[in-house]
Design an enzyme around this catalytic site. Structure first.
Site, PDB file in Angstrom:
ATOM      1  N   ASN A   9       0.989  -1.411  -0.147  1.00  0.00           N
ATOM      2  CA  ASN A   9       0.010   0.263   0.097  1.00  0.00           C
ATOM      3  C   ASN A   9       0.647   1.290   0.102  1.00  0.00           C
ATOM      4  OD1 ASN A   9      -1.855   1.901   0.428  1.00  0.00           O
ATOM      5  ND2 ASN A   9      -2.289   1.442   2.550  1.00  0.00           N
ATOM      6  N   TRP A  10       1.153   1.765  -1.269  1.00  0.00           N
ATOM      7  CA  TRP A  10       1.869   2.841  -1.332  1.00  0.00           C
ATOM      8  C   TRP A  10       1.453   4.029  -0.771  1.00  0.00           C
ATOM      9  CZ3 TRP A  10       3.727   2.102  -7.035  1.00  0.00           C
ATOM     10  CH2 TRP A  10       4.369   1.055  -7.283  1.00  0.00           C
ATOM     11  N   SER A 213       3.414  -1.449  10.494  1.00  0.00           N
ATOM     12  CA  SER A 213       4.956  -1.724  10.844  1.00  0.00           C
ATOM     13  C   SER A 213       5.422  -3.089  10.480  1.00  0.00           C
ATOM     14  CB  SER A 213       5.262  -1.143  12.004  1.00  0.00           C
ATOM     15  OG  SER A 213       5.169   0.311  12.028  1.00  0.00           O
ATOM     16  N   GLY A 234       3.007  -1.015   4.487  1.00  0.00           N
ATOM     17  CA  GLY A 234       2.778   0.561   4.071  1.00  0.00           C
ATOM     18  C   GLY A 234       4.339   0.877   3.504  1.00  0.00           C
ATOM     19  N   GLY A 235       4.955   1.365   4.643  1.00  0.00           N
ATOM     20  CA  GLY A 235       6.263   2.020   4.448  1.00  0.00           C
ATOM     21  C   GLY A 235       7.469   1.073   4.111  1.00  0.00           C
TER      22      GLY A 235
HETATM   23  P1  PGA Z   1       2.816   0.374   7.751  1.00  0.00           P
HETATM   24  O1  PGA Z   1       1.422   0.834   6.993  1.00  0.00           O
HETATM   25  O2  PGA Z   1       3.440  -0.814   7.110  1.00  0.00           O
HETATM   26  O3  PGA Z   1       3.822   1.722   7.116  1.00  0.00           O
HETATM   27  O4  PGA Z   1       2.841   0.641   9.240  1.00  0.00           O
HETATM   28  C1  PGA Z   1       0.555  -0.186   6.886  1.00  0.00           C
HETATM   29  C2  PGA Z   1      -0.813   0.411   6.374  1.00  0.00           C
HETATM   30  O5  PGA Z   1      -1.208   1.389   6.869  1.00  0.00           O
HETATM   31  O6  PGA Z   1      -1.511  -0.337   5.374  1.00  0.00           O
END
Ligand code: PGA
Length: 250
Positions: A9-10, A213, A234-235
């Site tokens: 998820n960018w 995370s 995400g990140g």
């Molecule tokens: P994150 O985001 O891996 O940066 O914590 C996950 C998400 O919101 O889908």
């Protein structure tokens, strides 16, 4: 059969050039481990990314949201039908950033779920509690209401096209991660409430992803849990190296 799935998820990151190079870089090192890979770029690059992924059997594309309205005078909005017309397969709905920053309610998310399914998009439905809810021990009830309010009206045919992503809000982008025990406990709970409503065959077939995370250093222990079928990242999905490392952690 329950699928292993990894979604990148960018969010609002990567311009056109960055988006296409990231996809090409990842595709050039794709392991053949049977994990379904899903890229979720910005709306404006969906079509480009779909074209890059087309010849790969196990690689798909997700929109990060869609409108709760079918069509019409809604400047700036993007409909489920438009997304489907770009040959996109999935849509992420109910992400906590949408719920919190754009005040999306379960009612709005339900409209989006219905429109997505009627346009043959598979839905990745996000749920997750705040730290305060967890500390007050109301997190199970809260997750149950997020899921029942948005999914329990569906038919069994429709529930086959739903993936749930459990993303504790306190873990998203914070570097804090749910422990493997906390994540497994919630995933098992989610599968149980799906089984109670739709039957155990549907619950057993449903992929339930963890997000919050998830990184190369914790992916393996999370993905080794019996009810964790992959991740919504995400990140760590923004760099080829970390995303491939996570993909190799199944
Ligand atoms: P994150 O985001 O891996 O940066 O914590 C996950 C998400 O919101 O889908």
């Amino acid at each position: 059969m329950r699928k292993k799935i990894l979604v990148g998820n960018w969010k609002m990151n990567n311009n056109l050039k960055e988006s296409t190079s990231l996809v090409n870089d990842i595709l050039s090192e794709l392991p053949q481990n049977g994990v379904e890979l899903v890229f979720s770029p910005s709306f404006v690059f969906l079509h480009n990314v779909v074209k890059l992924c087309k010849s790969y059997d196990n690689v798909f594309v997700a929109a990060q949201d869609c409108s709760e309205i079918q069509n019409g005078a809604y400047t700036g909005d993007v409909s489920a039908e438009m997304i489907k017309s770009c040959d996109v397969n999935y849509v992420i709905l109910g992400h906590s950033e949408r719920r919190n920053k754009y005040a999306e309610t379960n009612y709005v998310i339900t409209q989006k779920v219905n429109l997505s399914l009627s346009n043959n998009l598979k839905v990745i439905l996000c749920c997750g509690e705040t730290l305060e809810q967890r500390e007050k021990k109301v997190h199970f009830n809260f997750i149950k209401s997020q899921i029942s309010d948005t999914l329990f009206h569906l038919t069994t045919d429709q529930i086959n096209n739903i993936i749930i992503a459990y993303e504790p809000i306190w873990a998203i982008g914070t570097g804090l991660t749910a422990s493997k025990e906390q994540a497994q406990e919630m995933h098992a709970f989610i599968r149980k409430i799906i089984a109670e409503k739709f039957g155990s065959i549907f619950a057993d077939n449903m992929s339930i992803l963890y997000g919050g995370s998830c990184k190369p250093n914790n992916a393996k222990e999370l993905f080794s849990q019996v009810d964790i079928d992959g991740g919504l990242i995400g990140g760590a999905s923004l760099s080829k190296q970390s995303f491939i490392e996570i993909l190799n952690s199944f």
